[in-house]
Write a protein that holds these residues in place. Structure first.
Motif, PDB file in Angstrom:
ATOM      1  N   THR A   1      20.603   2.873  -7.275  1.00 43.62           N
ATOM      2  CA  THR A   1      19.709   3.175  -6.151  1.00 43.62           C
ATOM      3  C   THR A   1      18.317   2.610  -6.401  1.00 43.62           C
ATOM      4  O   THR A   1      17.838   2.574  -7.525  1.00 43.62           O
ATOM      5  CB  THR A   1      19.597   4.701  -5.921  1.00 43.62           C
ATOM      6  N   LYS A   2      17.712   2.196  -5.312  1.00 42.51           N
ATOM      7  CA  LYS A   2      16.352   1.648  -5.396  1.00 42.51           C
ATOM      8  C   LYS A   2      15.426   2.535  -4.592  1.00 42.51           C
ATOM      9  O   LYS A   2      15.815   3.080  -3.549  1.00 42.51           O
ATOM     10  CB  LYS A   2      16.318   0.237  -4.802  1.00 42.51           C
ATOM     11  N   THR A   3      14.194   2.618  -5.076  1.00 38.32           N
ATOM     12  CA  THR A   3      13.188   3.372  -4.318  1.00 38.32           C
ATOM     13  C   THR A   3      12.218   2.379  -3.679  1.00 38.32           C
ATOM     14  O   THR A   3      12.208   1.193  -4.024  1.00 38.32           O
ATOM     15  CB  THR A   3      12.372   4.304  -5.243  1.00 38.32           C
TER      16      THR A   3
ATOM     17  N   ASP B   1      10.200   0.666  -6.284  1.00 40.31           N
ATOM     18  CA  ASP B   1      10.853  -0.486  -6.917  1.00 40.31           C
ATOM     19  C   ASP B   1      10.666  -1.752  -6.069  1.00 40.31           C
ATOM     20  O   ASP B   1      10.354  -2.832  -6.574  1.00 40.31           O
ATOM     21  CB  ASP B   1      12.369  -0.249  -7.061  1.00 40.31           C
ATOM     22  N   ILE B   2      10.910  -1.559  -4.796  1.00 47.09           N
ATOM     23  CA  ILE B   2      10.828  -2.703  -3.876  1.00 47.09           C
ATOM     24  C   ILE B   2       9.401  -3.234  -3.790  1.00 47.09           C
ATOM     25  O   ILE B   2       9.161  -4.440  -3.875  1.00 47.09           O
ATOM     26  CB  ILE B   2      11.325  -2.289  -2.469  1.00 47.09           C
TER      27      ILE B   2
ATOM     28  N   THR C   1      14.267   7.088  -1.651  1.00 48.13           N
ATOM     29  CA  THR C   1      15.386   6.205  -1.925  1.00 48.13           C
ATOM     30  C   THR C   1      15.651   5.314  -0.714  1.00 48.13           C
ATOM     31  O   THR C   1      15.598   5.775   0.432  1.00 48.13           O
ATOM     32  CB  THR C   1      16.649   7.038  -2.225  1.00 48.13           C
TER      33      THR C   1
ATOM     34  N   MET D   1      18.062  -7.656  -5.037  1.00 52.65           N
ATOM     35  CA  MET D   1      17.872  -6.378  -5.749  1.00 52.65           C
ATOM     36  C   MET D   1      19.043  -5.436  -5.543  1.00 52.65           C
ATOM     37  O   MET D   1      19.097  -4.363  -6.159  1.00 52.65           O
ATOM     38  CB  MET D   1      16.606  -5.686  -5.239  1.00 52.65           C
TER      39      MET D   1
END
Lengths: 308, 116, 118
Positions: free
Chosen positions: C2-4, C7-8, C26, C110
């Motif tokens: 999972t990306k938050t 992160d992005i 998320t 990503m």
């Protein structure tokens, strides 16, 4: 019509010029069918029929000795049975043309001698190199006129050339398009036509792109915000100027309108993929010069120039 | 990337058939805003859009875009189709949304247009 | 994986204009589009929205669809009113200088998946 008359005179003059310019060798038929003096007139009949000719040179061991025509053949058949040799019926008293003579000489000789065809020989070697009929002359002239015509067409569409030919202190070609307000089905049509025309005029693709991207944005502005107006393109050597004029509602704050992202477009316009506040800034980016005048309630006058 | 590869990657239908599948497309743009397409010009690029109005064709024409692909299963309006046909554009239609279309093309190596 | 949003934002060098405190959200997917009706109809809850629209309406759409945030592309400046409304509605707005195509490509890289659906 007057212009037609002028055209016809010009064309006639061009035809006269051509018969001086063109050489016999450009019009003659090089594939020459010949007969020998000892061939019979019946042989000749078959040869003329086979090759669909109305006459042919008579050659004796490489030397041109005469010319024999379908008229000679008819006379022979009327008076005899065609078994006589060609040499008895041919004209030994013929006239030749040199391959490098201007076509006008051939025309004069046709008039003077009344012959249907002339053998063409090389001036130096005196060898037979072709044959020329009146039909050959006409075909050659027509072909040449057609080529000329095409070249003129192309030249006419090269503004750099024909602008130079038109004598004035300043030559401008104007193209005017009427834009309907609120008509989204046709929004873009004017710029599309303009793009095609500018291409035809031979303006560089990169410049054409900048001009028509800007004009398309301006056209969309008229369709979205106004009741319509007029978009004109003025083509001059080195630049194209576009003016876009409408009669309202006008822009209250020009400075803000020029800022990227600023837009007063209603939602339904945004859903059509426009009205994101990029129009005027984009027009500015595409053009070398820009002038914008607007009065609320009166209308807007936009003018921009792209150097070509 | 060739047109053939684009069609395969997007599982696209060919709406307008006047094309050579060996034709090479070097860049892609994804936008529903026509002014945006007009600000960044990519001659010969692929335009991914959800806008099916005649303006999608006029925009492609002005920006010298040669291939337009409608995303998320959208089909062009009749007038749009007519304009595209007149201009010899290639029209595709994919059921994929814009996001997925970009992603798949990117994985196959098709570049975007930011740096121009 | 999972990306938050954080992160992005870090990976794409996004300029976070509002909602800095919400970046722990998320990201369930990505949705790209500039037609509000399209996004209203098809974007899935929790997705990050990639658009070049800057009008206040984007906040209303993101809020209605419960999107996790908005990435404005091409370095466009969101209007003041848009940022204000985004603050009120808890919608993070981030700006990228890249185009939609390039932002989507990086998100895909990503591992952010297609965010279409209900």
């Amino acid at each position: 019509m007057k212009s037609n008359g002028v055209n016809r005179t010009l064309q006639a003059a061009r035809t006269q010029e051509l018969i001086y310019e063109l050489k016999v060798q450009q019009a003659m038929t090089t594939k020459v069918i010949t007969v020998e003096p000892e061939n019979t007139m019946e042989d000749l009949r078959q040869i003329l029929k086979l090759h669909q000719l109305s006459g042919t040179p008579v050659m004796n061991e490489g030397d041109l000795v005469g010319i024999v025509s379908v008229e000679d053949l008819i006379r022979s058949l009327l008076e005899g049975n065609g078994s006589e040799p060609v040499k008895q019926r041919m004209s030994a008293n013929f006239v030749t043309l040199y391959a490098d003579e201007p076509l006008v000489h051939a025309v004069q000789k046709f008039e003077r001698h009344g012959f249907g065809r002339f053998p063409v020989i090389d001036r130096k070697t005196k060898e037979l190199v072709g044959i020329l009929t009146k039909g050959d002359i006409i075909r050659c002239m027509l072909q040449r006129l057609e080529i000329d015509f095409h070249e003129q067409e192309i030249r006419r569409y090269k503004p750099s050339d024909w602008f130079a030919e038109l004598e004035s202190d300043r030559t401008t070609l104007g193209l005017r398009y009427l834009i309907q307000g609120r008509n989204f089905q046709r929004a873009g049509e004017a710029s599309s036509k303009l793009k095609q025309n500018l291409r035809t005029l031979g303006i560089a693709p990169e410049a054409v792109r900048r001009i028509t991207i800007a004009s398309y944005e301006a056209e969309m502005n008229l369709v979205i915000f106004t009741g319509g107006g007029e978009l004109s393109a003025f083509v001059e050597p080195g630049k194209v100027t576009i003016t876009v004029v409408d009669h309202g509602p006008g822009i209250p704050d020009i400075e803000r309108a020029m800022q990227p992202g600023y837009s007063t477009a209603p939602d339904w316009v945004r859903e059509l993929g426009f009205g994101a506040g990029m129009g005027l800034p984009n027009i500015k980016n595409c053009s070398n010069e820009l002038k914008l005048d607007s009065k609320v309630g009166e209308g807007t006058n936009l003018q921009f120039t792209v150097f070509t | 990337m060739t047109l053939r590869e684009i069609i395969e990657t997007l599982q696209a239908k060919v709406v307008l058939d006047n094309h050579d599948e060996r034709m090479v497309v070097e860049r892609a743009r994804a936008s529903d805003l026509m002014s945006d397409v007009l600000t960044r010009v990519n001659p010969g690029a692929l335009l991914l859009t959800g806008l099916t109005t005649p303006q999608s064709i006029y925009t492609a024409e002005m920006a010298d875009v040669t291939v337009v692909c409608y995303v998320r299963g959208k089909r062009p309006q009749e007038e749009t189709l007519r304009l595209a046909e007149e201009r010899g554009l290639v029209l595709l239609s994919t059921d994929l949304p814009m996001y997925e279309s970009c992603g798949r093309l990117y994985k196959k190596g098709l570049k975007g247009g930011t740096e121009t | 994986m999972t990306k938050t949003l954080k992160d992005i934002a870090a990976a794409l060098h996004l300029d976070v204009r509002t909602g800095e405190h919400l970046l722990a959200r998320t990201v369930t997917g990505g949705y790209a589009g500039d037609l509000l009706s399209d996004v209203l109809a098809h974007a899935r809850k929790g997705s990050v929205w990639i658009t070049l629209q800057t009008h206040t309406n984007i906040v209303a759409v993101a809020s209605a669809k419960e999107l996790c945030g908005i990435i404005v592309v091409n370095g466009r400046t969101p209007e003041e009113a848009t940022l204000r409304k985004a603050g009120e509605e808890d919608i993070p707005i981030m700006v990228s200088t890249l185009s939609t195509y390039d932002v989507v490509c990086q998100l895909c890289e990503m591992g952010v998946k297609n965010g279409e659906g209900v």
